[in-house]
Design a protein around this motif. Structure first.
Motif, short mmCIF file in Angstrom:
data_model
loop_
_atom_site.label_atom_id
_atom_site.label_comp_id
_atom_site.label_asym_id
_atom_site.label_seq_id
_atom_site.Cartn_x
_atom_site.Cartn_y
_atom_site.Cartn_z
N ILE A 171 0.84 -1.19 0.00
CA ILE A 171 0.00 0.00 0.00
C ILE A 171 0.88 1.25 0.00
CG2 ILE A 171 -1.97 -1.08 1.14
CD1 ILE A 171 -1.05 0.23 3.75
N ASP A 172 0.35 2.34 -0.49
CA ASP A 172 1.08 3.60 -0.60
C ASP A 172 0.88 4.43 0.66
OD1 ASP A 172 2.39 5.87 -1.39
OD2 ASP A 172 0.86 6.51 -2.84
N ILE A 173 1.98 4.76 1.33
CA ILE A 173 1.89 5.58 2.55
C ILE A 173 2.61 6.91 2.38
CG2 ILE A 173 1.60 3.61 4.11
CD1 ILE A 173 4.65 4.07 4.83
N SER A 174 2.87 7.33 1.15
CA SER A 174 3.65 8.54 0.90
C SER A 174 3.02 9.78 1.53
CB SER A 174 3.85 8.76 -0.59
OG SER A 174 2.61 8.78 -1.28
N ALA A 175 1.69 9.87 1.47
CA ALA A 175 1.01 11.03 2.07
C ALA A 175 1.18 11.03 3.58
CB ALA A 175 -0.47 11.02 1.69
N TYR A 176 1.08 9.85 4.20
CA TYR A 176 1.28 9.73 5.65
C TYR A 176 2.69 10.12 6.03
CZ TYR A 176 2.35 7.44 10.09
OH TYR A 176 2.79 7.20 11.37
N LEU A 177 3.69 9.64 5.28
CA LEU A 177 5.09 9.96 5.57
C LEU A 177 5.34 11.46 5.48
CD1 LEU A 177 7.12 7.15 3.76
CD2 LEU A 177 6.92 7.50 6.21
N GLU A 178 4.85 12.07 4.42
CA GLU A 178 5.08 13.49 4.23
C GLU A 178 4.49 14.31 5.36
OE1 GLU A 178 4.04 16.98 0.91
OE2 GLU A 178 3.82 14.85 0.38
N GLU A 179 3.27 13.98 5.75
CA GLU A 179 2.59 14.71 6.83
C GLU A 179 3.31 14.51 8.17
OE1 GLU A 179 -1.68 14.63 9.28
OE2 GLU A 179 -1.45 13.48 7.43
N THR A 180 3.73 13.27 8.45
CA THR A 180 4.35 12.98 9.74
C THR A 180 5.75 13.57 9.83
OG1 THR A 180 3.12 10.88 9.74
CG2 THR A 180 4.82 11.14 11.40
N ILE A 181 6.52 13.53 8.73
CA ILE A 181 7.85 14.14 8.73
C ILE A 181 7.75 15.65 8.96
CG2 ILE A 181 9.82 14.72 7.26
CD1 ILE A 181 9.54 11.92 6.03
N GLU A 182 6.77 16.27 8.36
CA GLU A 182 6.55 17.71 8.58
C GLU A 182 6.26 17.99 10.05
OE1 GLU A 182 3.44 21.17 7.10
OE2 GLU A 182 3.93 19.53 5.74
N ASP A 183 5.41 17.17 10.65
CA ASP A 183 5.10 17.33 12.08
C ASP A 183 6.34 17.11 12.95
OD1 ASP A 183 2.46 17.87 11.52
OD2 ASP A 183 1.77 15.81 11.87
N LEU A 184 7.17 16.13 12.58
CA LEU A 184 8.40 15.87 13.32
C LEU A 184 9.31 17.08 13.31
CD1 LEU A 184 9.42 12.26 12.20
CD2 LEU A 184 8.89 12.97 14.53
N CYS A 185 9.48 17.68 12.14
CA CYS A 185 10.38 18.83 12.00
C CYS A 185 9.90 20.01 12.84
CB CYS A 185 10.49 19.23 10.54
SG CYS A 185 11.31 18.00 9.52
N ILE A 186 8.61 20.24 12.84
CA ILE A 186 8.05 21.35 13.63
C ILE A 186 8.31 21.13 15.11
CG2 ILE A 186 5.90 22.45 14.37
CD1 ILE A 186 4.84 21.90 11.51
N ASN A 187 8.11 19.89 15.57
CA ASN A 187 8.27 19.61 16.99
C ASN A 187 9.72 19.56 17.42
OD1 ASN A 187 5.56 18.74 18.57
ND2 ASN A 187 5.34 18.31 16.38
N PHE A 188 10.63 19.12 16.54
CA PHE A 188 12.04 19.07 16.92
C PHE A 188 12.66 20.46 16.99
CE2 PHE A 188 12.99 14.50 16.83
CZ PHE A 188 13.93 14.48 17.84
N ASN A 189 12.03 21.43 16.36
CA ASN A 189 12.52 22.80 16.48
C ASN A 189 12.37 23.33 17.90
OD1 ASN A 189 13.38 23.10 13.85
ND2 ASN A 189 11.40 23.80 13.11
N THR A 190 11.44 22.75 18.64
CA THR A 190 11.20 23.21 20.02
C THR A 190 11.71 22.23 21.06
OG1 THR A 190 8.98 22.21 20.00
CG2 THR A 190 9.16 24.51 19.30
N SER A 191 12.11 21.01 20.62
CA SER A 191 12.56 19.99 21.58
C SER A 191 13.65 19.15 20.93
CB SER A 191 11.39 19.11 22.01
OG SER A 191 11.82 18.08 22.87
N TRP A 192 14.94 19.50 21.21
CA TRP A 192 16.06 18.82 20.55
C TRP A 192 16.89 18.07 21.56
CZ3 TRP A 192 21.24 18.07 20.09
CH2 TRP A 192 21.74 17.66 18.85
#
Length: 390
Positions: free
Chosen positions: A46-67
């Protein structure tokens, strides 16, 4: 096999619905969940590319505040996951370079941690270095030369004692103790050195330290007690207190696997015989009081035992390992018994003496899912993150 596939689907559905980002790391958080989702999506096509893109974006936002730098729950583990996506064609070179642009900072931190005695795989220097070894092309030999220099500096001159234990909770070096667990101790140093030797990175230093560690560990195990050979913590000038734990993190099972891999890498037939006998003997332990297995997780639960025996079955074809792996897979499925659990599972918190929900690889359902996946596919490509890769 149907029950295994059904449980994998249950785990996938539970993880894909989890939108929480309270933990981001590879072994304890969202990246570990994504690793199972990625592997399962390949399995059922199954294709999860949309899920990966959305989750990676969320990860980047959160790591900017918690490293945090660690491999277990910090940026080193997250960057490893990104490198894994890149190597599998699921992330562009441009995106990977951007997402892992802090690798130079991670290298600096790993050297600083090692100077302070913190070689810990999960929370210290070697976890970061293990990621860098996996990801960097071309290899940064300047960094690894400095790393081995620092590793040599914290090696004691007493060949009967070696590396002092680093208490990562209190962040202090304990000079009368040696940690013999794969999660935090000597076997992880050995595995790191073996990997460097195989990749021809500082191979002379790596082989020297490997042989010193092996000699020490064989000496420790010279007097097995109650079918157990190794303690969790070796205390200088005190009687040996062997560990009954049958697990990835501590005890004969995780240690035995690393020694077996060392024997293959270094072409050491005597060590191969020792490790094989140790692991075969461990298959006879199945009772709770002889294994200390109280949940289905990887770290110190039934999935970890099942996975290591499955690897040994694939290495050797010996029936004892096949039967042991099947036994612990069955036990793992039986642990999915909690109505308020995640896909039925809960981890056991030995400190609080309670069972808790956990999504991650190390103690949670993502890890259980990956073990089940390997059991039916013989694909072990994901377990670099546990430091038990080939």
């Amino acid at each position: 096999m149907y029950a295994i596939k059904e449980k994998m689907e249950d785990i996938y559905n539970t993880l894909i619905k989890n939108k929480k980002l309270s933990a981001l790391g590879l072994l304890t958080g969202k990246c570990g969940e994504m690793l199972f989702i990625q592997k399962y999506s390949e399995f059922i096509n199954i294709d999860i590319s949309a899920y990966l893109e959305e989750t990676i974006e969320d990860l980047c936002i959160n790591f900017n505040t918690s490293w945090h730098p660690s491999f277990s729950n910090g940026k080193a583990g997250v960057n490893y996951y990104f490198s894994n996506l890149f190597k599998n064609g699921m992330l562009s070179k441009y995106d990977y370079d951007m997402l892992s642009s802090d690798d130079s900072h991670l290298k600096h931190i790993s050297l600083t941690l090692l100077k302070n005695g913190n070689y810990d795989f999960l929370h210290g220097s070697l976890g970061i270095a293990y990621y860098i070894l996996h990801s960097t092309v071309p290899t940064d030999f300047i960094y690894f030369n400095q790393l081995f220099k620092e590793l040599s500096e914290i090696t004691t001159t007493d060949t009967n004692f070696l590396f002092h234990n680093y208490d990562h909770i209190n962040q202090v070096v304990e000079k009368n103790k040696i940690n013999l667990g794969l999660a935090h101790g000597l076997p992880s140093i050995l595995k790191f050195c073996l990997s460097c030797y195989k990749f021809k990175v500082c191979e002379n230093h790596a082989k020297l330290i490997s042989n010193i560690i092996i000699k020490f560990m064989l000496n420790v195990a010279s007097n097995p007690i109650d079918n157990c050979a190794f303690p969790s913590i070796y205390v200088k000038d005190e009687p040996l207190q062997v560990s009954k734990r049958l697990a990835w993190c501590y005890g004969d099972l995780g240690i035995g696997l690393i020694l077996y891999q060392a024997a293959i890498t270094l072409e050491d037939n005597e060590l191969l015989l020792f490790a094989s006998n140790l692991l075969i003997q461990s298959t006879q332990r199945t009772k709770v009081e002889d294994t200390l297995i109280y949940d289905g997780g990887i770290c110190h639960g039934s999935a970890g035992a099942a996975h290591i025996y499955n690897k040994m079955w694939n290495y050797t074809g010996e029936t004892e390992y096949k039967l042991a792996s099947a036994f612990w897979i069955k036990k793992t499925l039986e642990f999915a018994k909690y109505q308020d659990g995640l896909a039925g599972f809960k981890k056991y918190n030995s400190m609080l003496k309670i069972h808790q929900n956990d999504f991650g690889i190390l103690e949670g359902i993502a890890g259980i899912g990956l073990v089940l996946y390997s059991y039916i596919t013989n694909d072990f490509s994901w377990d670099y993150c546990l430091m038990i890769n080939d």
